[in-house]
Design an enzyme around this catalytic site. Sequence first.
Site, PDB file in Angstrom:
ATOM      1  N   HIS A 130      20.867  33.360  -6.127  1.00  9.68           N
ATOM      2  CA  HIS A 130      19.601  32.632  -6.021  1.00  9.68           C
ATOM      3  C   HIS A 130      18.580  33.265  -6.956  1.00  9.68           C
ATOM      4  CE1 HIS A 130      16.758  30.070  -3.787  1.00  9.68           C
ATOM      5  NE2 HIS A 130      15.909  31.080  -3.847  1.00  9.68           N
ATOM      6  N   HIS A 133      15.583  28.258  -8.022  1.00  6.01           N
ATOM      7  CA  HIS A 133      14.496  27.750  -7.161  1.00  6.01           C
ATOM      8  C   HIS A 133      13.201  27.802  -7.964  1.00  6.01           C
ATOM      9  CE1 HIS A 133      11.875  28.812  -3.362  1.00  6.01           C
ATOM     10  NE2 HIS A 133      11.503  27.679  -3.925  1.00  6.01           N
ATOM     11  N   MET A 150      11.896  26.079   3.243  1.00  2.51           N
ATOM     12  CA  MET A 150      11.305  27.427   3.165  1.00  2.51           C
ATOM     13  C   MET A 150      10.914  27.902   4.562  1.00  2.51           C
ATOM     14  SD  MET A 150      11.431  28.351   0.024  1.00  2.51           S
ATOM     15  CE  MET A 150      10.630  29.927   0.292  1.00  2.51           C
ATOM     16  N   MET A 202       9.508  27.545  -8.453  1.00  6.46           N
ATOM     17  CA  MET A 202       8.186  27.512  -7.817  1.00  6.46           C
ATOM     18  C   MET A 202       7.177  27.372  -8.941  1.00  6.46           C
ATOM     19  SD  MET A 202       8.954  30.504  -5.088  1.00  6.46           S
ATOM     20  CE  MET A 202      10.475  30.946  -5.901  1.00  6.46           C
ATOM     21  N   ASP A 241      15.460  29.593   3.117  1.00  3.99           N
ATOM     22  CA  ASP A 241      15.033  30.695   2.255  1.00  3.99           C
ATOM     23  C   ASP A 241      13.784  31.349   2.842  1.00  3.99           C
ATOM     24  OD1 ASP A 241      14.364  32.343   0.119  1.00  3.99           O
ATOM     25  OD2 ASP A 241      14.017  30.696  -1.297  1.00  3.99           O
ATOM     26  N   MET A 246       8.878  31.744 -10.759  1.00  3.23           N
ATOM     27  CA  MET A 246       7.474  31.599 -10.342  1.00  3.23           C
ATOM     28  C   MET A 246       6.569  31.574 -11.566  1.00  3.23           C
ATOM     29  SD  MET A 246       7.506  34.418  -7.341  1.00  3.23           S
ATOM     30  CE  MET A 246       8.838  34.528  -6.162  1.00  3.23           C
ATOM     31  N   ASP A 290      14.706  33.042  -8.311  1.00  2.00           N
ATOM     32  CA  ASP A 290      13.375  32.520  -7.987  1.00  2.00           C
ATOM     33  C   ASP A 290      12.494  32.505  -9.224  1.00  2.00           C
ATOM     34  OD1 ASP A 290      13.364  32.137  -5.031  1.00  2.00           O
ATOM     35  OD2 ASP A 290      14.045  34.213  -5.110  1.00  2.00           O
ATOM     36  N   SER A 347      19.092  36.628  -3.091  1.00  2.00           N
ATOM     37  CA  SER A 347      17.989  36.368  -4.006  1.00  2.00           C
ATOM     38  C   SER A 347      17.756  37.604  -4.869  1.00  2.00           C
ATOM     39  CB  SER A 347      16.722  36.045  -3.213  1.00  2.00           C
ATOM     40  OG  SER A 347      15.599  36.217  -4.058  1.00  2.00           O
TER      41      SER A 347
END
Length: 232
Positions: free
Chosen positions: A43, A76, A149, A78, A187, A47, A45, A18
């Site tokens: 990966h 991913h 998660m 979020m 994750d 957000m 992330d 990540s």
Amino acid sequence: MSWWRRADNPRPVAVAPSLLSADILHLQEEIEAVDAAGADLLHLDIMDGHFVDNLSYGPHVAAAVSAASSLPVDCHLMVDDPATYAPRFVQAGARCVSFHLEVEVDHRALLEEIRRSGARAGLVINPSTALDEKLHRPLLSSCDLFLVMSVHPGYGGQPFDGSVLGKLERLRQWREQDGLDLALEIDGGIDERTAPRAVAAGADILVSGSAFFRQKDYGEMVRRLRGDWSGS
Ligand code: DX5
Ligand code: ZN
């Protein structure tokens, strides 16, 4: 050959570092080092400051990361509004785009839209959300990946929550019974100690942030996470 595994990976487990824990001021070198280390995926992330109380990168950064790497980008999301943002990250070059079960959206329609646009589609479940057979099992036929998660999302470096492992076991069972082609990913808090537990429960892909980037030798870390201790 599975899309989530590198062709030269001798083991059935993939590693997805990540980038949240990478050295942000030297992102290009970090991406090259992760690639040279033999990782399977990158990966990323995303957000939005609403779904989680943190902010990370937008499509502009994802496009630069995709262009700089030969590894598939595993995005991913979020975010509260994946219907708006998923297509933008596909456009930015993400190979797989996952969004949360907890957001209000037509999950199946969005999974199918992501697939139609040429990317792999995934769903993510938080530790506090129960896996529901009636609600969730029928969605799996529209998923290429299901991410469990093992920390509450938003930050790297949190301790692993082993109570989520039962979800992986059930997903693995449903996958087998329903004859699905589905990658199971975990994750949060994954390191050399927790990885074997996740793999035993059914994880195919291990996301690792802080534990991965803390290591000096990324290649060694990729091997250890996959369960190959021969080089140590
Ligand atoms: C958490 C993110 C993770 C995070 C993992 O919200 O989804 O991908 O970077 O970091 P570690 O491995 O440190 O728990
Ligand atoms: Zn993540």
